[in-house]
Design a protein around this motif. Sequence first.
Motif: not given
Length: 374
Positions: A77-84, A125-136
């Motif tokens: 997972i990314p290190a910068h995400t919501y705890v969930a 588990v990529p997180v599409h943070l703030y509303g923009q997709c990770a590099n899928m």
Amino acid sequence: MVDLHSQYLTMKEEIDGAIQQVIDESSFIKGSAVKNFAVSFAEYNKVKNVVTCGNGTDALQIALMALDLKKGDEVIIPAHTYVATAEAIALLGLTPVLVDVDLDTFNIDVEQIEEKITNATKAIVPVHLYGQCANMENLLKIAQEHNLKIIEDTAQALGATYTFSNGKKSKAGTMGYIGTTSFFPTKNLGCFGDGGALLVNDEILSEKINMIANHGQRVKYHHDLIGCNSRLDTIHAAVLNVKLAYLDEAIAKRQKAAMVYTNGLKELEGIEIPQNTPFSTHSYHQYTLKINNRERDIVKSELLKKGIPSMIYYPVPIHLQKGYQQYGYKKGDFPIAERLAEIVLSIPIYPDIPVDQQIYIIDSLTEIMKKTNT
Ligand SMILES: *Cc1c(COP(=O)(O)O)cnc(C)c1O
């Protein structure tokens, strides 16, 4: 940060009618609105199946349960995400393996994933943070090469569109093995309480996920799997049925509001506006600035003095959270995530944010940045 009441007023009659209908039918659990919503939501996302559930955190947990992993298996997972994102993994006795993020997009740095893959790695588990997709596109390549499953945490990017290099377009949450999302009231598509869903293209997998979310049963009182109890209440589904019809319009309004901020703030010294990637639209769940002059906390309190709320998503990266020390990380392990925790600041954005309020926020930031830069 968000004016939920004014949004309700724009569709009050429809929502009141939908809720009243649920009450009239008094079918509060698994009523017809739940099924209807699952079908419309699948259509919206152009995905074969939707399984609704209690919230976005449950959705992540249920998705992971469907992978039949064993204790100690690793999930990246990314290190910068919501705890969930980390929590669902930890709760199942799996090991969250963190990867630093990209300073410009805030999303997982795909270049750093392969060095973290071991024999125990089973999923990303990529997180599409703030509303923009990770590099899928690159994530899917890595997943295929190493036989890993991708679960997209789409809680913040519902409705964003991803474009692959061959021109193919997909909705956020429909590109991996499973997509998960949340209908928490302030998310892009929010209900009037907690709600969540899983997006699945595989029919058999979708059946299994349905069972997991429903006590592991297909036939009542026959529990073929160990599941859990996670449901979207009928009232929430009824609200979502109304709001789904306005989702694209709501996202377009968020994009328009983002443009107002971008035009007003792009030249401002000490501040960096959010960057767009070439492969994903931005649904602007958040408009997140980087306060590069390192006076973020002062900027935040000066804004508040002028009556402007702002939020730090998130002030402590996962690896420095007390509850997550057992995984053995330490300060310095993820420099970008640590830097972001010190410089990010999200300012108010929602579909009907008045332009005069945005101008007041821009003017206030301009004044505050001049002060903090000197
Ligand atoms: C909101 C959110 C969740 C959790 O959703 P809930 O419905 O609050 O449980 C998970 N991941 C991310 C990135 C979120 O923003």
